[in-house]
Enzyme design. Sequence first.
Site, PDB file in Angstrom:
ATOM      1  CG  ASP A 166      -2.000  -1.009   1.207  1.00 37.67           C
ATOM      2  OD1 ASP A 166      -2.211  -1.598   0.135  1.00 37.67           O
ATOM      3  OD2 ASP A 166      -2.636  -1.223   2.253  1.00 37.67           O
ATOM      4  CB  THR A 167       0.153   4.725  -1.045  1.00 35.79           C
ATOM      5  OG1 THR A 167      -0.223   4.440  -2.399  1.00 35.79           O
ATOM      6  CG2 THR A 167       0.860   6.070  -0.988  1.00 35.79           C
TER       7      THR A 167
END
Length: 219
Positions: free
Chosen positions: A56-57
């Site tokens: 995930d970012t």
Amino acid sequence: MNRIPILFEDGEALVIDKPARLPIEQPRKGGPSLEDYLDDLKLGFQRPPMPVHRLDTDTSGCLLLARNPKALKRFSAAFEARLPIKRYLGVLAGVPSTAEGTIELALSKISSAAEGWRMIPARKGKPALTRWHVLAETDGRTLVEFLPETGRTHQIRVHAASGIGLPLLGDPVYGDGRGAPRTMLHAAGLEIPREGKPPILAAAPLPADFVALGFGDAE
């Protein structure tokens, strides 16, 4: 452009320490992404390396990159077969009632115009299993080691919120987003077996924002 730390390197693989808040693919609205760094990560090779899996970012830590198409195919097959051993550290927004456990909650994706998409526990979803145990507690927050045996989207985030009953600190989707400027999840270790070669072994140091919460000596 600051260089991204390299945790492991050989002729077919790199493992980098992905910074938090750096997306792997360029966002639709623009802005920096891992793609901006791939040419810099050639390190003398003709081709830029290619991400094998996703983080995930917000998630920091170990990310495997393949340095050629054949390696990408082999590593992708290894992830599909659940061969890599992945170790994550996360900070829970609270203290769980037990010190360890196994979460087995199948996950499914839902979306709405109002809230966008998210993953939810669903009986007919894809199987997902995570083992976890507490490493440390401080100021009403808990550092937990997560060992996911499957690799579903948002698996640890949903399993923390719905399985343990406490979201990750700073998670704006499965929690209230408070307490930290990002979802506090870190890919701390990665081990990938290889046929005829030593395994890929990488460990990413605890990020400064984890240390700032008082967990610097807990890993």
